[in-house]
Design a protein around this motif. Structure first.
Motif, PDB file in Angstrom:
ATOM      1  N   ALA A  97       1.196  -1.312  -0.380  1.00 36.61           N
ATOM      2  CA  ALA A  97      -0.270   0.123   0.079  1.00 36.61           C
ATOM      3  C   ALA A  97       0.560   1.239  -0.123  1.00 36.61           C
ATOM      4  O   ALA A  97       0.301   2.553  -0.303  1.00 36.61           O
ATOM      5  N   GLU A 346      -3.025  -2.015  -6.469  1.00 37.79           N
ATOM      6  CA  GLU A 346      -2.865  -1.237  -5.321  1.00 37.79           C
ATOM      7  C   GLU A 346      -2.096   0.159  -6.299  1.00 37.79           C
ATOM      8  O   GLU A 346      -3.332   1.245  -5.117  1.00 37.79           O
ATOM      9  N   PHE A 349      -5.566   1.215  -7.536  1.00 30.15           N
ATOM     10  CA  PHE A 349      -6.466   1.611  -7.206  1.00 30.15           C
ATOM     11  C   PHE A 349      -6.489   2.960  -5.734  1.00 30.15           C
ATOM     12  O   PHE A 349      -7.845   4.261  -5.754  1.00 30.15           O
ATOM     13  N   GLN A 350      -5.392   3.652  -5.177  1.00 26.32           N
ATOM     14  CA  GLN A 350      -5.536   4.396  -4.988  1.00 26.32           C
ATOM     15  C   GLN A 350      -5.271   5.921  -5.719  1.00 26.32           C
ATOM     16  O   GLN A 350      -5.761   6.897  -4.935  1.00 26.32           O
ATOM     17  N   HIS A 420      -5.064  -2.376   1.916  1.00 21.11           N
ATOM     18  CA  HIS A 420      -5.536  -0.970   1.152  1.00 21.11           C
ATOM     19  C   HIS A 420      -5.233  -0.227   1.912  1.00 21.11           C
ATOM     20  O   HIS A 420      -4.433  -0.456   3.088  1.00 21.11           O
TER      21      HIS A 420
END
Length: 537
Positions: A97, A346, A349-350, A420
């Protein structure tokens, strides 16, 4: 097929005391310091500490031996060891993350004296994932390493890295005031070291594999600090995004797999990234680069929102265009958040998380979802600054709701929530507030029922994250307070009450939901990891 979201004070400061126990936005009652696990005996730590300080890399060297992979909880249980030490937990559940510390195989090769400041902070972060670990003890050790009045840390990139990581941990532990102090100290040191310039990272390159990995580590450390500064400015909007206007020539990071394997390609520059729209050949940049761009756009949004005099100024229009362009110009291979290996990217995703939160920051104040009568600020979402818009209010309302819907979709991705970023907690809260306002009086029919389920989804996610991050338990209770204010608000003039969720339902969700329910069953892989702490550092 993958999942696509496209188009949808002084340096030697003594140990800080625990946050005050007063009620309100601090929610200190939900800090780990008050939890049973934080009150656990510290004897395992004291028994292991002396050996760890003699050779702080002993445990990671013994386990990794060059390995960089950990299976995730949804993979076959036979592949997962029953117990792990704190360094293993850090790389298993947190590193992906925020991948700016050295990969384990290279950390294990680093001389211990270079990591005496970083390792205590890594152990503090890892202790959140260990139910029996005394988190407050590890926090005190990290604080002492960074802010000892008798032996201050060296002024170098590793200390900036440790400060950045510590600030992330403090935010997750819901100590927002101390988090801001440590983040500002990291910025001050980074700028003093000129980490914002290419020369800093390039000076670490000696044309060896280890040198190239270290140079990449410094690039990632700068951009992680930039990311942290932007997110905290967005969540609290109490100060400006300091690093947004700082000149920067740091090249962009590479892909995560390349970093983990030590295969570092020639880095792309920020200018190359900004000129990609008109390049003769399309260059696919790393997922980390698109994450950086998302935070840069967040800076545009914060600048636009801060200009209260004219809510429809050109800065606001430019920020809106940048938000849309970000998605339109993603390469096809970056539109899927889940790859062929069935793992969530990830960094992408962020990036989506930040873009959709920024959309809400920009449009919600000018929509039907904001009112000066509702004090809807929480520990990690700003109070609405309601402003009159000259464009149709329905346009701003639709954009804010669409962004909240996309954030809910992020929750359902096939990845443990605890893997996450802990900052996802704040973005979930932001979406829940939007859905609460919409469900209470605006939406009806199928849209209303879907929004109602998204509220349940957000509450379930916060309850899951509460098992690891203190800030999630705090904002969960604050969402209840926001709900009380939303339901006490009179329906706007000219509107008819069409809401399909009641105040009682929201309270029941918060107090009774114990698992994260998704259509098709309970997603048990969203909970705590099966790895447990073995008492070793």
């Amino acid at each position: 097929m993958g999942w696509s979201l496209h188009n949808s004070n002084t340096w030697s400061k003594p140990l800080a005391p625990p946050p005050p126990s007063a009620a309100g936005a601090t929610c200190s009652a939900y800090s780990k310091s008050a939890s049973p696990r934080a009150q656990a005996s510290s004897s395992p730590v004291s028994q292991k500490s002396s050996g760890s300080r003699n050779n702080p890399l002993e445990t990671i060297r013994a386990h990794h031996n060059g390995s960089t992979l950990f299976p995730s909880p949804q993979e076959p249980q036979t592949m997962i060891p029953l117990t792990a030490n704190l360094m293993q937990l850090y790389y298993a559940y947190f590193h992906s993350a925020h991948p700016f510390c050295l990969p384990p195989r290279y950390l294990a090769k680093t001389q211990p004296q270079h990591l005496t400041i970083v390792l205590p902070v890594m152990r503090f972060i890892a202790s959140f994932f260990a139910s029996s670990a005394p988190t407050e003890t590890f926090r005190a050790e990290a604080e002492a390493a960074l802010f000892s009045p008798t032996s201050p840390p060296p002024k170098n990139g590793f200390t900036v890295q440790a400060l950045t990581l510590f600030a992330i941990g403090l935010h997750s532990d819901n100590d927002q005031e101390r988090c801001a102090e440590v983040k500002d100290k990291a910025i001050e040191m980074a700028l003093d070291l000129r980490m914002n310039l290419k020369d800093f990272s390039e000076s670490s390159t000696d044309n060896t594999e280890g040198g190239r990995v270290l140079a990449e580590c410094w690039r990632r450390t700068w951009w992680e600090l930039y990311f942290l500064d932007g997110l905290l400015a967005g969540f609290h909007q109490k100060d400006h995004f300091k690093l947004w206007s700082v000149p920067c020539t740091v090249p962009l990071p590479c892909e995560e797999l390349d970093y983990g394997h030590g295969v570092i390609p020639e880095p792309h520059s920020l200018n190359q990234f900004d000129e990609r729209y008109f390049a003769a050949e399309q260059i696919v940049f790393s997922s980390f680069a698109y994450r950086i761009d998302a935070v840069r756009i967040l800076g545009q949004v914060l600048a636009a929102v801060g200009q209260d005099g004219n809510p429809e100024n050109q800065t606001s229009d430019a920020a809106d265009a940048s938000l849309v362009n970000w998605g339109l110009h993603l390469p096809d291979c970056k539109k899927e958040l889940v790859g062929k290996d069935c793992r969530v990217d990830e960094m992408l995703f962020q990036a989506h998380m930040v873009i959709n939160a920024s959309t809400i920051y920009l449009h919600r104040p000018k929509s039907s979802l904001a009112s000066p009568l509702v004090p809807d600020d929480t520990s990690c979402t700003p109070e609405s600054k309601y402003s009159t818009a000259t464009k149709p209010i329905a346009l701003h309302t639709a954009k804010a709701i669409q962004a909240a819907n996309t954030i809910s979709k992020l929750i359902t991705l096939p990845c443990p929530l605890i893997k996450h970023t802990p900052f996802f907690t704040c973005v979930i809260t932001l979406a829940a507030i939007v859905h609460l306002s919409a469900c209470s009086w605006l939406l009806h029919g199928d849209e209303g029922f879907l929004a109602k389920e998204r509220i349940r989804l957000g509450v379930g996610a916060l309850k899951t994250l509460e098992e690891v991050w203190s800030v999630a338990g705090c904002v969960l209770m604050q969402v209840k307070g926001v709900a009380r204010e939303v339901f006490s608000l009179q329906v706007p003039e000219g509107e008819h009450f069409t809401g399909i969720i009641t105040e009682e339902e929201v309270y029941r969700y918060i107090e009774e939901e114990r698992t994260l329910e998704i259509i098709g069953g309970v997603a048990d892989y969203h909970g705590l990891p099966s790895l447990d702490w073995n008492g070793e550092l």
